[in-house]
Design a protein around this motif. Structure first.
Motif, PDB file in Angstrom:
ATOM      1  N   ARG A 110     -31.116 -16.143 -35.302  1.00 41.73           N
ATOM      2  CA  ARG A 110     -32.165 -16.874 -36.009  1.00 41.73           C
ATOM      3  C   ARG A 110     -33.057 -17.577 -34.997  1.00 41.73           C
ATOM      4  O   ARG A 110     -32.611 -18.056 -33.971  1.00 41.73           O
ATOM      5  CB  ARG A 110     -31.494 -17.888 -36.937  1.00 41.73           C
ATOM      6  CG  ARG A 110     -32.427 -18.637 -37.813  1.00 41.73           C
ATOM      7  CD  ARG A 110     -31.672 -19.549 -38.768  1.00 41.73           C
ATOM      8  NE  ARG A 110     -30.725 -20.395 -38.041  1.00 41.73           N
ATOM      9  CZ  ARG A 110     -29.470 -20.611 -38.430  1.00 41.73           C
ATOM     10  NH1 ARG A 110     -28.986 -20.063 -39.503  1.00 41.73           N
ATOM     11  NH2 ARG A 110     -28.682 -21.396 -37.722  1.00 41.73           N
ATOM     12  N   ASN A 111     -34.337 -17.652 -35.303  1.00 45.16           N
ATOM     13  CA  ASN A 111     -35.311 -18.329 -34.461  1.00 45.16           C
ATOM     14  C   ASN A 111     -35.942 -19.448 -35.272  1.00 45.16           C
ATOM     15  O   ASN A 111     -36.593 -19.190 -36.276  1.00 45.16           O
ATOM     16  CB  ASN A 111     -36.382 -17.331 -34.006  1.00 45.16           C
ATOM     17  CG  ASN A 111     -37.435 -17.959 -33.128  1.00 45.16           C
ATOM     18  OD1 ASN A 111     -37.457 -19.159 -32.921  1.00 45.16           O
ATOM     19  ND2 ASN A 111     -38.319 -17.139 -32.615  1.00 45.16           N
ATOM     20  N   ASN A 112     -35.740 -20.672 -34.856  1.00 48.22           N
ATOM     21  CA  ASN A 112     -36.302 -21.821 -35.564  1.00 48.22           C
ATOM     22  C   ASN A 112     -37.483 -22.436 -34.830  1.00 48.22           C
ATOM     23  O   ASN A 112     -37.815 -23.598 -35.045  1.00 48.22           O
ATOM     24  CB  ASN A 112     -35.234 -22.909 -35.760  1.00 48.22           C
ATOM     25  CG  ASN A 112     -34.202 -22.515 -36.776  1.00 48.22           C
ATOM     26  OD1 ASN A 112     -34.453 -21.691 -37.640  1.00 48.22           O
ATOM     27  ND2 ASN A 112     -33.018 -23.087 -36.675  1.00 48.22           N
ATOM     28  N   SER A 113     -38.131 -21.683 -33.964  1.00 41.46           N
ATOM     29  CA  SER A 113     -39.235 -22.251 -33.196  1.00 41.46           C
ATOM     30  C   SER A 113     -40.418 -22.580 -34.105  1.00 41.46           C
ATOM     31  O   SER A 113     -40.522 -22.095 -35.225  1.00 41.46           O
ATOM     32  CB  SER A 113     -39.652 -21.304 -32.072  1.00 41.46           C
ATOM     33  OG  SER A 113     -40.077 -20.078 -32.599  1.00 41.46           O
ATOM     34  N   ARG A 114     -41.298 -23.405 -33.578  1.00 38.90           N
ATOM     35  CA  ARG A 114     -42.458 -23.862 -34.334  1.00 38.90           C
ATOM     36  C   ARG A 114     -43.726 -23.585 -33.558  1.00 38.90           C
ATOM     37  O   ARG A 114     -43.720 -23.543 -32.336  1.00 38.90           O
ATOM     38  CB  ARG A 114     -42.326 -25.350 -34.635  1.00 38.90           C
ATOM     39  CG  ARG A 114     -41.111 -25.662 -35.492  1.00 38.90           C
ATOM     40  CD  ARG A 114     -41.007 -27.136 -35.823  1.00 38.90           C
ATOM     41  NE  ARG A 114     -39.810 -27.400 -36.581  1.00 38.90           N
ATOM     42  CZ  ARG A 114     -39.725 -27.315 -37.908  1.00 38.90           C
ATOM     43  NH1 ARG A 114     -40.774 -26.974 -38.609  1.00 38.90           N
ATOM     44  NH2 ARG A 114     -38.602 -27.587 -38.530  1.00 38.90           N
ATOM     45  N   ASP A 115     -44.829 -23.435 -34.283  1.00 36.14           N
ATOM     46  CA  ASP A 115     -46.108 -23.205 -33.628  1.00 36.14           C
ATOM     47  C   ASP A 115     -46.719 -24.540 -33.214  1.00 36.14           C
ATOM     48  O   ASP A 115     -46.105 -25.604 -33.395  1.00 36.14           O
ATOM     49  CB  ASP A 115     -47.056 -22.390 -34.519  1.00 36.14           C
ATOM     50  CG  ASP A 115     -47.471 -23.104 -35.787  1.00 36.14           C
ATOM     51  OD1 ASP A 115     -47.263 -24.342 -35.905  1.00 36.14           O
ATOM     52  OD2 ASP A 115     -48.030 -22.438 -36.678  1.00 36.14           O
ATOM     53  N   ARG A 157     -45.476 -25.850 -37.632  1.00 40.77           N
ATOM     54  CA  ARG A 157     -44.969 -24.976 -38.687  1.00 40.77           C
ATOM     55  C   ARG A 157     -43.927 -24.031 -38.109  1.00 40.77           C
ATOM     56  O   ARG A 157     -44.084 -23.549 -36.989  1.00 40.77           O
ATOM     57  CB  ARG A 157     -46.098 -24.162 -39.314  1.00 40.77           C
ATOM     58  CG  ARG A 157     -47.068 -25.004 -40.117  1.00 40.77           C
ATOM     59  CD  ARG A 157     -48.144 -24.115 -40.686  1.00 40.77           C
ATOM     60  NE  ARG A 157     -48.863 -23.494 -39.566  1.00 40.77           N
ATOM     61  CZ  ARG A 157     -50.172 -23.545 -39.393  1.00 40.77           C
ATOM     62  NH1 ARG A 157     -50.931 -24.136 -40.268  1.00 40.77           N
ATOM     63  NH2 ARG A 157     -50.742 -22.972 -38.349  1.00 40.77           N
ATOM     64  N   ARG A 158     -42.886 -23.769 -38.886  1.00 38.21           N
ATOM     65  CA  ARG A 158     -41.835 -22.857 -38.449  1.00 38.21           C
ATOM     66  C   ARG A 158     -42.367 -21.452 -38.276  1.00 38.21           C
ATOM     67  O   ARG A 158     -43.041 -20.915 -39.134  1.00 38.21           O
ATOM     68  CB  ARG A 158     -40.734 -22.804 -39.492  1.00 38.21           C
ATOM     69  CG  ARG A 158     -39.613 -23.715 -39.214  1.00 38.21           C
ATOM     70  CD  ARG A 158     -38.574 -23.437 -40.229  1.00 38.21           C
ATOM     71  NE  ARG A 158     -37.297 -23.453 -39.564  1.00 38.21           N
ATOM     72  CZ  ARG A 158     -36.177 -23.641 -40.194  1.00 38.21           C
ATOM     73  NH1 ARG A 158     -36.173 -23.766 -41.478  1.00 38.21           N
ATOM     74  NH2 ARG A 158     -35.073 -23.663 -39.536  1.00 38.21           N
ATOM     75  N   VAL A 159     -42.033 -20.863 -37.132  1.00 37.51           N
ATOM     76  CA  VAL A 159     -42.411 -19.489 -36.857  1.00 37.51           C
ATOM     77  C   VAL A 159     -41.343 -18.557 -37.434  1.00 37.51           C
ATOM     78  O   VAL A 159     -41.638 -17.536 -38.021  1.00 37.51           O
ATOM     79  CB  VAL A 159     -42.577 -19.246 -35.338  1.00 37.51           C
ATOM     80  CG1 VAL A 159     -42.839 -17.796 -35.053  1.00 37.51           C
ATOM     81  CG2 VAL A 159     -43.679 -20.123 -34.786  1.00 37.51           C
ATOM     82  N   GLY A 160     -40.082 -18.946 -37.264  1.00 36.43           N
ATOM     83  CA  GLY A 160     -38.979 -18.154 -37.793  1.00 36.43           C
ATOM     84  C   GLY A 160     -38.824 -16.827 -37.090  1.00 36.43           C
ATOM     85  O   GLY A 160     -39.376 -16.587 -36.032  1.00 36.43           O
ATOM     86  N   GLY A 161     -38.041 -15.954 -37.687  1.00 36.25           N
ATOM     87  CA  GLY A 161     -37.829 -14.631 -37.125  1.00 36.25           C
ATOM     88  C   GLY A 161     -36.460 -14.493 -36.492  1.00 36.25           C
ATOM     89  O   GLY A 161     -35.575 -15.323 -36.690  1.00 36.25           O
ATOM     90  N   THR A 162     -36.313 -13.443 -35.725  1.00 39.22           N
ATOM     91  CA  THR A 162     -35.049 -13.104 -35.084  1.00 39.22           C
ATOM     92  C   THR A 162     -34.942 -13.799 -33.734  1.00 39.22           C
ATOM     93  O   THR A 162     -35.918 -13.904 -33.006  1.00 39.22           O
ATOM     94  CB  THR A 162     -34.970 -11.577 -34.891  1.00 39.22           C
ATOM     95  OG1 THR A 162     -35.164 -10.955 -36.155  1.00 39.22           O
ATOM     96  CG2 THR A 162     -33.641 -11.155 -34.328  1.00 39.22           C
TER      97      THR A 162
END
Length: 92
Positions: free
Chosen positions: A53-58, A62-67
């Protein structure tokens, strides 16, 4: 095109990587917090790798999400601390 196959399979590859990290961590009796400390990551970052899971933010928060997509430096640090070759963390 070989590179295209990797991109199409990325979610599965990342999930397998996370499962391998988790299995090795548990086999060594380590908590996520202990592993994180040993490789200079937070417990949450280890959890994200293990869960793919990827919880990074821009820039706007805002959450970018993804793998999950750990840096190569992180992959090598995980392998070192878990006492395996990098290739043991990767799908064969």
């Amino acid at each position: 095109m070989p590179g295209r196959d990797i991109l199409e399979d990325w979610e599965e590859i990342a999930a397998d990587f996370g499962h391998r990290v988790r299995a090795l961590r548990l086999a060594r009796g380590m908590t996520q917090e202990q592993l994180g400390h040993a490789v200079s990551l937070s417990r949450n970052q280890v959890q994200n790798i293990e869960s793919s899971r990827n919880n990074s933010r821009d820039a706007d928060g805002r959450r970018v999400g993804g793998t999950a997509n750990p840096r190569l430096e992180t992959v090598y640090a995980l392998a070192r601390v878990l006492g395996v070759e990098v290739t043991e963390l990767m799908r064969h």
